[in-house]
Design an enzyme around this catalytic site. Structure first.
Site, PDB file in Angstrom:
ATOM      1  N   HIS A 105      -1.725   9.415   0.510  1.00  0.00           N
ATOM      2  CA  HIS A 105      -1.793  10.072  -0.792  1.00  0.00           C
ATOM      3  C   HIS A 105      -2.006   8.980  -1.830  1.00  0.00           C
ATOM      4  O   HIS A 105      -1.154   8.094  -1.996  1.00  0.00           O
ATOM      5  CB  HIS A 105      -0.512  10.856  -1.076  1.00  0.00           C
ATOM      6  CG  HIS A 105      -0.307  12.010  -0.149  1.00  0.00           C
ATOM      7  ND1 HIS A 105       0.932  12.424   0.284  1.00  0.00           N
ATOM      8  CD2 HIS A 105      -1.202  12.840   0.456  1.00  0.00           C
ATOM      9  CE1 HIS A 105       0.792  13.460   1.092  1.00  0.00           C
ATOM     10  NE2 HIS A 105      -0.489  13.730   1.217  1.00  0.00           N
ATOM     11  N   GLU A 140       0.652   7.671  -4.344  1.00  0.00           N
ATOM     12  CA  GLU A 140       1.906   7.118  -3.829  1.00  0.00           C
ATOM     13  C   GLU A 140       1.657   5.649  -3.522  1.00  0.00           C
ATOM     14  O   GLU A 140       1.353   5.261  -2.401  1.00  0.00           O
ATOM     15  CB  GLU A 140       2.362   7.927  -2.613  1.00  0.00           C
ATOM     16  CG  GLU A 140       2.680   9.372  -2.993  1.00  0.00           C
ATOM     17  CD  GLU A 140       2.902  10.291  -1.806  1.00  0.00           C
ATOM     18  OE1 GLU A 140       3.089   9.772  -0.679  1.00  0.00           O
ATOM     19  OE2 GLU A 140       2.884  11.524  -1.990  1.00  0.00           O
ATOM     20  N   HIS A 177       4.928   6.705   2.498  1.00  0.00           N
ATOM     21  CA  HIS A 177       4.701   7.652   1.408  1.00  0.00           C
ATOM     22  C   HIS A 177       5.639   7.325   0.246  1.00  0.00           C
ATOM     23  O   HIS A 177       6.331   6.308   0.258  1.00  0.00           O
ATOM     24  CB  HIS A 177       4.938   9.088   1.886  1.00  0.00           C
ATOM     25  CG  HIS A 177       3.829   9.636   2.733  1.00  0.00           C
ATOM     26  ND1 HIS A 177       3.046  10.705   2.350  1.00  0.00           N
ATOM     27  CD2 HIS A 177       3.364   9.261   3.948  1.00  0.00           C
ATOM     28  CE1 HIS A 177       2.155  10.972   3.291  1.00  0.00           C
ATOM     29  NE2 HIS A 177       2.331  10.104   4.276  1.00  0.00           N
ATOM     30  N   GLU A 201       9.495   7.792   3.328  1.00  0.00           N
ATOM     31  CA  GLU A 201       9.422   8.056   1.887  1.00  0.00           C
ATOM     32  C   GLU A 201      10.191   6.935   1.199  1.00  0.00           C
ATOM     33  O   GLU A 201      11.405   6.821   1.318  1.00  0.00           O
ATOM     34  CB  GLU A 201      10.028   9.423   1.570  1.00  0.00           C
ATOM     35  CG  GLU A 201       9.332  10.600   2.246  1.00  0.00           C
ATOM     36  CD  GLU A 201       8.036  10.992   1.553  1.00  0.00           C
ATOM     37  OE1 GLU A 201       7.756  10.446   0.451  1.00  0.00           O
ATOM     38  OE2 GLU A 201       7.297  11.845   2.093  1.00  0.00           O
TER      39      GLU A 201
END
Length: 734
Positions: A361, A364, A499, A592
């Site tokens: 993404h 990110e 991410h 994350e």
């Protein structure tokens, strides 16, 4: 913290507030509701909402908080021609500002309290829960304000605001004032340069787009207040904010020392666009030419190359391992059907292949920078002779892909770290979410399992691409195709997909087994391995291990050790993690990294320190389990595509083209079988301990008579007498 009233220059409320002029709204309102619906749906793309959406009325012009509040209309405010952030963010979004530093005149509920007034904070699934998407003042609050205590003398230079994150409501502030204080009792306002009157700043025209306002003159104070003046009619006074602020020296030592965000590593701590990234990778390659190689696996939709940095003692070569290794004392059973222990000194494959992927993404951005920092760090420490790094590079072949979606990143980079919002740049240039773009192999596997076809008819590993996915008109991004070919070309064993936007490690499966279920625990047969890998990263990440940190948005993952099964969080069909597990040998998790998807560059040193040890420790886990080479007993040649099956685990791996394999396993006793077409299968016991290094588990397979005959006939040779007699006996039995 004082709860003093706003400054006395504010006019009291006397009559119901009239509508503000349309000029006080920005041009964004002319887009109507259709654009707002799109934005809202985009922000909630990760969440599957089963509740029926309420009918919304089109947004109306804003209402004012009081009859006469501004002596200088917002449209005449002296804004700079180009609004660029001066000071870095104070830390509302990154959580460096704690909840008890935030206060407000009132709140509609706890879930809409001042602690929720953070830029880009995301709401829970339901309005009215404890995790709503903004600070919202009570409807009867005539003079609402949101206050931030910087705890130290601070030079405030600007404010960034958003509206409320919600799929059910439209709420945003359209203008506000700013006040400052050193004691929370006496306040002064930001003044308009031309008139000297209190400045009224234009705010938002939709819920999600961040709007930056720089102060006419920076102000030094401890406290700052945002005082909404107008907001959308029919909505509420709701906002999310970030404050731009620089620390100020405190020569008298009256305040506690400001925590310093930094790192002792002398690395390039800044955000790199495509050209800067390419230049940095070239510099690392030139600095460490003997352990690095830069290569491209393909191009993005806009033609930007997907560069990979390979780091190993022999870059560019998949090492098969011709030597012996005696670093492990685990027990291994004898080859074939016997189970006699053998010496731990045994032939092992050379180096396992590991990868990190970031920037799937584009907005990110932290993962991208961490991989650029990691390659700098490994190069520098190798040159210094650091034993841990030297061993890692000698025993592992590492591949770093810092930007899988360079088109999306360039979009986000142009907006800037604080202004990119939650979703801009997430997708590739075609509008495809790359983490939903891999082939769904879960569904055909589960259907075959339900029909009792696995593993005898349908394999439990290396599932082929579906026919629809290979068609020329299939909606497959060029970035996705490039990564799939990369996976198929290199026998990766371990991977992590970096991410941002949360602090948690999620592991496969990412897709729920029950169709249309929004979330459901869906483990793989290798649940123990994936939980081990996830716990290793989460347990060595400083931010995740901070006992005082608050949840990023609406879930407190610290209650579960900062790890979660992906499908039990939210279902993601077509994820790279699931595809990697079902199409290749590679075990992959998603990390994350931070609540802030695109942290300011002054936060990069601390983020590097948060993740440095975790990045290294995770790479070292590739040597957990068993490893070996499957060879032909007669020729000693490695057998490619031999299947390695572990009793009790319904997921097999295969050997690479040289016959080498690596099978990740947690400590325990295992019965392992190697099989290949044209060979008799062989089984042995292997014990995995907590000691460092893989347990050697090699196999020599004997050809079946049929295979030997096939090879002899193909070579035009005569059939040996012993083989002829065996074949005659077999015919007689039939």
């Amino acid at each position: 913290m004082g709860l003093a009233s706003p400054a006395t220059t504010e006019a009291p409320v006397s009559t119901p507030a009239p509508r503000s002029s349309q000029a006080e709204l920005s041009a964004g309102n002319e887009n109507g509701t259709s654009e707002q619906h799109v934005r809202i749906r985009v922000i909630k793309k990760k969440k599957i909402i089963m509740k029926k959406r309420k009918k919304l009325t089109p947004p109306s012009p804003p209402v004012t908080a009081r009859a006469s509040v501004t002596t200088s209309p917002a449209r005449t405010f002296d804004l700079p021609e180009k609004q660029e952030p001066d000071c870095p963010p104070l830390g509302l979004e990154s959580l460096r500002v704690s909840d008890n530093q935030l206060d407000a005149s009132s709140s509609q509920s706890f879930g809409l309290g001042p602690h929720r007034g953070r830029l880009n904070i995301q709401s829970g699934l339901e309005d009215g829960d404890l995790f709503d998407g903004a600070w919202c003042a009570e409807e009867q609050d005539a003079e609402p304000w949101l206050q931030v205590d910087a705890r130290h003398p601070t030079r405030f230079s600007g404010i960034i605001t958003q509206g409320r994150n919600s799929i059910w409501r439209y709420d945003w502030v359209t203008s506000y004032k700013v006040q400052f204080s050193n004691d929370s009792l006496t306040w002064w306002g930001s003044k308009n340069r031309s008139s000297g009157m209190d400045a009224v700043f234009p705010a938002n025209s939709d819920p999600e787009t961040p709007v930056l306002n720089l102060l006419p003159e920076p102000q030094v104070a401890r406290f700052i207040r945002l005082l909404p003046q107008t907001w959308l009619q029919g909505g509420a006074s709701c906002l999310r904010a970030e404050i731009l602020a620089c620390p100020v020296s405190d020569p008298n030592g009256l305040f506690p020392e400001v925590p310093v965000l930094g790192s002792s590593d002398t690395l390039d701590f800044r955000h790199h666009d495509y050209k800067a990234m390419r230049k940095l990778m070239k510099q690392v390659n030139e600095q460490c030419p003997n352990i690095t190689r830069v290569y491209s696996i393909g191009k993005s939709h806009q033609g930007l190359k997907l560069y990979v940095m390979e780091m190993s003692d022999q870059p560019g070569e998949h090492e098969l391992g011709t030597g012996r290794w005696g670093g492990r004392g685990g027990r291994s059973g004898g080859e074939g059907q016997g189970h006699e222990p053998v010496a731990s000194t045994c032939v092992l494959p050379g180096e396992p292949e590991v990868r990190y992927v970031a920037g799937m993404h584009g907005n990110e951005a932290l993962g991208r920078e961490l991989l650029l920092l990691l390659m700098q760090f490994l190069c520098r420490e190798f040159l210094r002779g650091d034993p841990r790094v030297t061993r890692l590079l000698a025993e592992t072949r590492i591949h770093l892909l810092p930007s899988m979606n360079p088109d999306g990143y360039e979009t986000a980079f142009r907006r800037g770290s604080e202004l990119v919002g939650w979703a801009e740049g997430r997708w590739n240039h075609q509008g495809i979410d790359l983490n939903h773009n891999f082939a769904d192999l879960n569904t055909p596997l589960w259907e075959a399992e339900d029909d009792g076809l696995v593993p005898d008819t349908v394999p439990n590993h290396h599932l082929p691409l579906p026919t629809y996915y290979t068609l020329p008109n299939a909606t497959v991004a060029p970035e996705t195709r490039a990564v799939i070919k990369w996976m198929e070309r290199i026998p990766f064993v371990l991977s992590a997909n970096l991410h941002g936007g949360e602090l948690v490690v999620s592991y496969p499966f990412d897709m729920t087994r029950t169709p249309w279920a929004a979330r459901e625990l869906t483990p793989t047969p290798d649940e123990a391995v994936f939980r081990w890998l996830s716990t290793v990263y989460a347990g060595t990440n400083w931010a995740m291990q901070d006992p005082d940190r608050r949840p990023c948005h609406s879930q407190d993952f610290s209650l579960y050790g900062n790890i979660i099964n992906g499908a039990d969080w939210h279902t993601v069909p077509g994820s790279m993690n699931d595809f990697s597990y079902l199409h290749t040998n590679c075990f992959e998790v998603t990390v994350e990294l931070s609540c802030d998807k695109f942290p300011h560059e002054n936060e990069l040193p601390q983020e590097w320190e948060n993740n440095k040890d975790a990045l290294l420790t995770y790479l070292e886990q590739v040597r957990m389990g068993i490893a070996g080479v499957v060879r032909d007993k007669d020729t000693e040649i490695g057998i490619a595509d031999a299947v390695i099956a572990v009793d009790g685990i319904n997921h097999d791996v295969t050997t690479a083209w040289g016959g080498d394999y690596w099978r990740l396993l947690t400590p325990g006793d295992y019965v392992v079988t190697a099989s290949a077409e044209g060979y008799h299968a062989a089984t042995r016991n292997c014990r995995v301990t907590f000691e460092e290094g893989p347990v050697p588990c090699n196999f020599h397979l004997t050809k079946t008579p049929k295979q030997r005959l096939r090879e002899l006939l193909a070579a035009g040779a005569k059939v040996p007498p012993d083989l002829r007699r065996r074949l005659e006996r077999l015919r007689g039995q039939n």
